[in-house]
Design an enzyme around this catalytic site. Sequence first.
Site, short mmCIF file in Angstrom:
data_model
loop_
_atom_site.label_atom_id
_atom_site.label_comp_id
_atom_site.label_asym_id
_atom_site.label_seq_id
_atom_site.Cartn_x
_atom_site.Cartn_y
_atom_site.Cartn_z
N ASN A 139 32.32 66.74 70.83
CA ASN A 139 33.25 66.87 69.71
C ASN A 139 34.49 66.01 69.94
OD1 ASN A 139 34.48 69.76 67.80
ND2 ASN A 139 35.05 67.65 67.66
N THR A 140 35.26 66.38 70.97
CA THR A 140 36.55 65.73 71.21
C THR A 140 36.42 64.22 71.44
OG1 THR A 140 37.21 67.80 72.23
CG2 THR A 140 38.68 65.93 72.54
N GLY A 177 36.65 69.13 76.23
CA GLY A 177 37.79 68.33 75.78
C GLY A 177 38.46 67.52 76.87
N ALA A 200 29.79 69.08 76.39
CA ALA A 200 31.20 69.11 76.79
C ALA A 200 31.55 68.19 77.95
CB ALA A 200 31.66 70.52 77.15
N GLY A 201 32.69 67.53 77.81
CA GLY A 201 33.24 66.73 78.90
C GLY A 201 33.07 65.24 78.76
N LYS A 247 25.12 78.73 68.87
CA LYS A 247 25.56 78.13 70.12
C LYS A 247 26.42 79.19 70.77
CE LYS A 247 28.62 74.90 72.28
NZ LYS A 247 29.59 73.81 72.20
#
Lengths: 86, 257
Positions: free
Chosen positions: B209-210, B161, B187-188, B100
């Site tokens: 992830n977050t 995040g 992301a986001g 990645k």
Amino acid sequence: MVEVIQIQVNGEKRGCRAGATVGDLLRELAIKTERVAVELNLEIMDRKDFDHRSLKQGDRVEILSFIGGGAPMDMQGRGRGLVHAE
Amino acid sequence: MQNDRLIIAGREFTSRLFVGTGKYKDFVETQKAIEASGADVVTVAVRRVNITDRSKENLLDYIDPKKYTILPNTAGCYTVEDALRYARLARAAGVSDLIKLEVLGDERTLFPDTAGLIEAARILVKEGFIVLPYTNDDPIVAQKLVDIGCPAVMPLAAPIGSGLGIRNPYNLKIIMEMIKVPIVVDAGVGTASDASLAMELGADAVLMNTAIAGAQDPIVMAEAMKYAVYAGRLAYKAGRIPRKLYATASSPIEGML
């Protein structure tokens, strides 16, 4: 008497027996060779050379593995960055 | 929905949710959340082994590479040179040729440096890597990455995040229509509805992830995301009704008194 040379491992100075190989160093540190990458003086090593390459005075060794991550924010304060060649 | 498999570079995946492994309390929580998410693809970072405290366990003792597709990232890299270095180290660590690719442009936004990204992707593809680039929601850059040989493109929904959700659905939609390789919205995402929306737009997968690791209960959120991605995918395949300003009665008028 055993001759000792100075090397750097993951940014820290360390004494090492003259003639020891990269493989010896990994064993001494109790690091399993599977799933680690070793960079010696900025060159990535082939793992089959670990037991053949002897460490020399001033060698810089980086030993890396996988940690939790997904986003770069995760890494803050967790040993971010390697030592770069100037 | 049977046989709705995601295929990237010849690899087949059942789940369309990709998850990161950062920010968890410990490896046990990481493992449980990943299991609850049903994800097949799991991202990891490459960092120095802790040589002073060898009691620290290895993440891959908890995330079995035989069970999951491990996707190493170049998170934290701000230059092409750094990204190449980390990608090569990741491959040398012996999990796979997948990477990645992140080349970041700015610490505050963590937005990708797309010029650097394209340059790094070109080099890594030539070296035989399977490059999954984390990019901006820019259709032109996405196309360039495909032209270079990236088998999937991973545009952001919002800053990493941030939990802001899909900030630019129109650009993402254009990317999905223009680009002929799988699109992974990366992301986001903040909560389940964001993941559903990404999938309803036509994303092939969502990476997060977050949103999971940072939730009050990461394991329950992981499960929520599993269903959200699945529901969004089903809704996309089913084809939604058009939006109309005025009502259309769903009960017949005929037969009324």
